[in-house]
Design an enzyme around this catalytic site. Structure first.
Site, short mmCIF file in Angstrom:
data_model
loop_
_atom_site.label_atom_id
_atom_site.label_comp_id
_atom_site.label_asym_id
_atom_site.label_seq_id
_atom_site.Cartn_x
_atom_site.Cartn_y
_atom_site.Cartn_z
NE ARG A 170 3.64 -0.77 -2.55
CZ ARG A 170 3.48 -1.57 -1.37
NH1 ARG A 170 3.96 -1.55 -0.34
NH2 ARG A 170 2.87 -2.83 -1.78
CG ASP A 190 1.86 -11.16 2.87
OD1 ASP A 190 2.60 -10.25 3.43
OD2 ASP A 190 1.04 -10.93 1.77
CD GLU A 209 0.51 -6.86 4.40
OE1 GLU A 209 0.64 -6.98 5.76
OE2 GLU A 209 1.15 -7.67 3.87
CG ASN A 250 5.41 -4.53 1.32
OD1 ASN A 250 4.24 -3.97 1.11
ND2 ASN A 250 5.48 -5.74 1.62
CG ASN A 286 5.28 -9.68 2.77
OD1 ASN A 286 4.74 -8.37 2.90
ND2 ASN A 286 5.15 -9.91 1.28
#
Length: 290
Positions: A97, A195, A14, A99, A145
């Site tokens: 958490r 995404d 990522e 991202n 995202n």
């Protein structure tokens, strides 16, 4: 056209970012807590282990990394991997958490949170200012995202993946304030989920398709899909422009959510791909201003 830049087989590759100062492409393996730096010419790959989930990283003006982790924000020593944590806006939410995240044109770090169980509407998007103060910008997100700012710095584009949409906010540069949320792109079921995302110099958005086998280029003004780049893996997670002229498109992918049979069919899942000299020029990654 498409090449393998690094076959490191990330579980959840990522957050690619091009470090202009060092001319390296950096990206992360979120759940394994690893940061990678690749020198494209020599193929030298450096691995930095931070020992906890890392949602995103940005480069600071002094050359260090700033990351958004499971336990909040922290500066990363690129030599040792030691993290100097200083703020955790969701310390009261231990199942959340951080991202995806990026710096805005003013050098502030924006990063979103999500539930590790993907509980709907459990996350938020925060902005970390240069004085290390944190403010919440968007509430009720599920899987925060893609982020991008328009070339004229008047729009902020954002993806909450399960919505299958890209939304645009009016963005005020000096304060970072948002207003006027408007959906501008909608994915079909056959597209997978939007995404990670980047933007090129023409203001067109490039979006990675999770469970969609592609990266696509879109016009956010008309909502039109301009073209797509097929990939040999299903879970395409993000993309960014790199190279000395910002004309190389780097693409991260993942093995997460694939069965053993699917991994056998997709042996390149988790690799970092690159489309060199793609014919389009990206926007430089903004650095964090301390």
């Amino acid at each position: 056209m498409l090449e393998i830049a690094s076959a490191c087989s990330c579980f959840l590759g990522e957050g690619p970012v091009w470090d202009t100062r060092n001319q390296v492409i950096c990206w992360i393996d979120v759940l394994k807590g690893k940061i990678y730096e690749l020198e494209p010419e020599t193929k030298y790959l450096k691995t930095i282990t931070v020992n906890q989930p890392v949602g995103s990283i940005v480069v600071c003006e002094d050359g260090s990394f700033l990351g958004a982790f499971q336990n909040g924000f922290g500066f990363v020593d690129r030599n040792t991997g030691l993290v100097d944590f200083f703020s955790d806006p969701e310390a009261h939410l231990p199942l959340n958490r951080f991202n995806d995240g990026k710096c805005d044109p003013a050098g502030r770090f924006w990063a979103g949170t999500m539930s590790m169980t993907e509980r709907p509407s459990a996350g938020s998007v925060y902005m970390l200012d240069s004085d290390l103060s944190v403010s919440r910008k968007i509430e009720g997100t599920t899987i925060s995202n893609g982020m991008a700012w328009s070339p004229d710095r008047r729009k902020f584009y954002f993806i909450d993946s399960p919505t299958a949409k890209v939304v645009a906010y009016n963005y005020e540069l000096s304060s970072g304030s948002l207003s006027g949320r408007e959906p501008v792109i909608t994915f079909r079921d056959s597209d997978g989920f939007p995404d990670g995302m980047t933007i090129d110099g023409e203001g067109m958005l490039w979006i990675a398709h999770w469970n969609g086998w592609q990266v696509s280029r879109w016009n956010p003004v008309t909502g039109e899909k301009l073209f797509s780049i097929p990939l040999p893996v299903a879970n395409v997670s993000s993309c960014t422009f790199g190279g000395s002229d910002l004309q190389d498109l780097y693409i991260t992918t993942a093995r997460k959510d694939l069965s053993a049979a699917e991994i056998k069919e997709q042996p390149l899942a988790g690799s970092l791909f690159v489309w060199k000299n793609c014919g389009y020029t990206g926007m430089p990654a903004f650095e964090y201003k301390k």
